[in-house]
Design a protein around this motif. Structure first.
Motif, mmCIF file in Angstrom:
data_model
loop_
_atom_site.group_PDB
_atom_site.id
_atom_site.type_symbol
_atom_site.label_atom_id
_atom_site.label_comp_id
_atom_site.label_asym_id
_atom_site.label_seq_id
_atom_site.Cartn_x
_atom_site.Cartn_y
_atom_site.Cartn_z
ATOM 1 N N THR A 65 48.605 6.515 -4.345
ATOM 2 C CA THR A 65 48.805 5.324 -3.685
ATOM 3 C C THR A 65 49.575 5.369 -1.925
ATOM 4 O OG1 THR A 65 48.294 4.481 -6.068
ATOM 5 C CG2 THR A 65 49.479 3.198 -4.141
ATOM 6 N N THR A 66 49.321 4.744 -1.212
ATOM 7 C CA THR A 66 50.021 4.764 -0.075
ATOM 8 C C THR A 66 50.787 3.563 -0.132
ATOM 9 O OG1 THR A 66 48.200 6.153 0.660
ATOM 10 C CG2 THR A 66 49.854 4.902 2.679
ATOM 11 N N THR A 67 51.960 2.937 0.167
ATOM 12 C CA THR A 67 52.646 1.821 0.160
ATOM 13 C C THR A 67 52.500 1.837 1.780
ATOM 14 O OG1 THR A 67 54.443 2.860 0.317
ATOM 15 C CG2 THR A 67 54.123 2.017 -1.503
ATOM 16 N N THR A 68 52.861 0.674 2.191
ATOM 17 C CA THR A 68 52.257 0.027 3.554
ATOM 18 C C THR A 68 52.857 -1.429 3.890
ATOM 19 O OG1 THR A 68 50.520 -0.562 5.327
ATOM 20 C CG2 THR A 68 49.701 -0.867 3.604
ATOM 21 N N SER A 74 31.428 2.794 -5.640
ATOM 22 C CA SER A 74 32.051 1.619 -5.536
ATOM 23 C C SER A 74 33.711 2.421 -4.829
ATOM 24 C CB SER A 74 33.098 1.574 -6.442
ATOM 25 O OG SER A 74 33.463 3.239 -7.416
ATOM 26 N N PHE A 75 34.483 2.018 -3.929
ATOM 27 C CA PHE A 75 35.618 1.975 -3.708
ATOM 28 C C PHE A 75 36.348 1.152 -3.713
ATOM 29 C CE2 PHE A 75 38.795 0.826 0.283
ATOM 30 C CZ PHE A 75 38.807 2.774 1.157
ATOM 31 N N THR A 76 37.737 2.048 -2.968
ATOM 32 C CA THR A 76 39.166 1.272 -4.160
ATOM 33 C C THR A 76 40.309 1.774 -2.908
ATOM 34 O OG1 THR A 76 38.583 1.319 -6.496
ATOM 35 C CG2 THR A 76 41.023 0.700 -5.475
ATOM 36 N N SER A 77 40.584 0.742 -1.949
ATOM 37 C CA SER A 77 41.473 1.619 -1.248
ATOM 38 C C SER A 77 43.033 1.769 -2.197
ATOM 39 C CB SER A 77 42.648 0.086 -0.352
ATOM 40 O OG SER A 77 42.489 -0.960 -1.150
ATOM 41 N N GLY A 118 41.299 4.885 1.069
ATOM 42 C CA GLY A 118 41.111 5.018 -0.649
ATOM 43 C C GLY A 118 39.423 5.486 -1.495
ATOM 44 N N GLU A 119 39.473 5.627 -2.148
ATOM 45 C CA GLU A 119 39.193 6.569 -3.132
ATOM 46 C C GLU A 119 37.300 6.052 -2.948
ATOM 47 O OE1 GLU A 119 39.472 9.469 -4.430
ATOM 48 O OE2 GLU A 119 41.096 8.771 -3.542
ATOM 49 N N PHE A 120 36.308 6.863 -2.665
ATOM 50 C CA PHE A 120 34.859 6.146 -2.812
ATOM 51 C C PHE A 120 34.648 6.717 -3.635
ATOM 52 C CE2 PHE A 120 30.480 7.066 -0.679
ATOM 53 C CZ PHE A 120 29.724 5.178 -1.091
ATOM 54 N N THR A 121 33.858 6.218 -4.739
ATOM 55 C CA THR A 121 33.233 6.899 -5.521
ATOM 56 C C THR A 121 31.562 7.149 -5.081
ATOM 57 O OG1 THR A 121 34.421 6.137 -7.060
ATOM 58 C CG2 THR A 121 32.541 6.965 -8.420
ATOM 59 N N LEU A 122 30.503 7.355 -5.169
ATOM 60 C CA LEU A 122 29.030 7.851 -5.386
ATOM 61 C C LEU A 122 28.351 8.966 -6.281
ATOM 62 C CD1 LEU A 122 26.250 6.761 -3.273
ATOM 63 C CD2 LEU A 122 27.074 8.677 -1.741
ATOM 64 N N HIS A 123 27.352 9.054 -7.122
ATOM 65 C CA HIS A 123 26.668 9.419 -7.614
ATOM 66 C C HIS A 123 27.838 10.702 -8.292
ATOM 67 C CE1 HIS A 123 24.347 14.005 -7.804
ATOM 68 N NE2 HIS A 123 22.581 13.373 -7.908
ATOM 69 N N VAL A 148 31.146 10.653 -8.771
ATOM 70 C CA VAL A 148 31.971 11.843 -7.585
ATOM 71 C C VAL A 148 32.895 10.797 -7.019
ATOM 72 C CG1 VAL A 148 32.642 13.786 -5.843
ATOM 73 C CG2 VAL A 148 30.256 14.293 -7.698
ATOM 74 N N THR A 149 34.065 11.414 -6.890
ATOM 75 C CA THR A 149 35.085 10.316 -6.547
ATOM 76 C C THR A 149 35.329 11.564 -5.047
ATOM 77 O OG1 THR A 149 35.359 8.901 -7.715
ATOM 78 C CG2 THR A 149 37.373 8.544 -6.493
ATOM 79 N N LYS A 150 35.865 10.562 -4.161
ATOM 80 C CA LYS A 150 36.251 12.049 -2.707
ATOM 81 C C LYS A 150 37.625 10.317 -1.643
ATOM 82 C CE LYS A 150 34.537 16.413 -2.985
ATOM 83 N NZ LYS A 150 35.447 17.206 -2.976
ATOM 84 N N PRO A 151 38.662 10.863 -1.574
ATOM 85 C CA PRO A 151 38.972 9.797 -0.548
ATOM 86 C C PRO A 151 38.307 9.640 0.963
ATOM 87 C CG PRO A 151 40.316 12.844 -0.868
ATOM 88 C CD PRO A 151 38.833 12.800 -1.646
ATOM 89 N N VAL A 152 38.119 8.732 1.030
ATOM 90 C CA VAL A 152 37.736 8.277 2.907
ATOM 91 C C VAL A 152 38.595 7.610 3.676
ATOM 92 C CG1 VAL A 152 35.391 8.722 2.039
ATOM 93 C CG2 VAL A 152 36.327 6.290 1.560
ATOM 94 N N GLU A 153 38.947 7.227 5.122
ATOM 95 C CA GLU A 153 39.023 6.849 5.516
ATOM 96 C C GLU A 153 38.913 5.808 6.419
ATOM 97 O OE1 GLU A 153 41.211 8.606 8.511
ATOM 98 O OE2 GLU A 153 42.470 9.720 7.037
ATOM 99 N N LEU A 154 38.369 4.836 6.626
ATOM 100 C CA LEU A 154 37.530 3.616 6.804
ATOM 101 C C LEU A 154 38.327 2.989 8.812
ATOM 102 C CD1 LEU A 154 36.597 0.842 4.031
ATOM 103 C CD2 LEU A 154 34.866 2.877 5.308
ATOM 104 N N GLU A 155 38.410 3.509 9.712
ATOM 105 C CA GLU A 155 38.472 2.509 10.874
ATOM 106 C C GLU A 155 37.457 1.169 10.217
ATOM 107 O OE1 GLU A 155 37.178 4.906 13.858
ATOM 108 O OE2 GLU A 155 37.306 7.098 13.235
#
Length: 185
Positions: A2-5, A94-97, A111-116, A118-125
């Motif tokens: 978790t990233t605090t901001t 699904s996506f959860t920031s 966030g964490e993106f789950t597809l098929h 599998v869950t991986k971290p992603v960065e949304l610009e």
């Protein structure tokens, strides 16, 4: 992780901002036959931006992968099959920031993106388009976001090589989001 901001968005007040699927788009592009791109979208999705009293935002979203539309029903059926999404076994993405940060020019939503399955971290610009009073149903906020994922990272590893080199479908998928969200009463 978790990233605090303390990143806040001007005019985005505390509460739950529900994604309006009628005025939003979840789309993607992928290379096809090396020289062009196929574009598609998903018709069924939901989600929300939740803003805490201190202005900190969190995002959650879910996409029904069987609602894919690439303007070709045969291709859509193949993408829903076990070769790609295996929509019967994995019906949603699904996506959860995990945090939001300012870049000076815009924002990044981690966030964490789950597809098929599998869950991986992603960065949304992210580009925040502001808040509008709406048309009688309360304020609305607008966002545009993009990210690039590799389908093989999510276990979608079908290879369809071409005779002269390359593949029918590229590995990199660009996901484009155009989101309108309304503040819930």
């Amino acid at each position: 992780m978790t990233t605090t901001t303390s990143t806040t968005f001007p005019g985005l007040t505390a509460g739950t901002w529900a994604i309006d699927s009628v005025h939003s788009t979840v789309g993607f592009t992928v290379r096809h036959l090396v020289v062009s791109k196929v574009r598609g979208s998903f018709e069924n999705f939901s989600g929300a931006v939740t803003v805490a009293e201190d202005g900190t935002a969190a995002v959650s979203a879910e996409i029904a992968v069987d609602s894919i539309d690439t303007k070709n029903s045969d291709r859509d059926a193949h993408i829903k099959s076990a070769d790609f999404f295996d929509a019967e076994q994995f019906p949603t993405a699904s996506f959860t920031s995990t945090g939001v940060r300012s870049t000076g020019k815009g924002y990044v939503v981690d966030g964490e993106f789950t597809l098929h399955g599998v869950t991986k971290p992603v960065e949304l610009e992210l580009e925040f388009n502001g808040v509008n009073p709406g048309m009688g149903n309360g304020p609305v906020a607008g966002f545009e976001a993009t990210t690039v994922i590799n389908r093989k990272d999510f276990g979608i590893s079908i290879d369809m090589p071409l005779e002269g080199g390359g593949a029918v479908v590229g590995d990199k998928i660009t996901i484009n989001l155009e989101i309108e969200a309304g503040l819930q009463a």
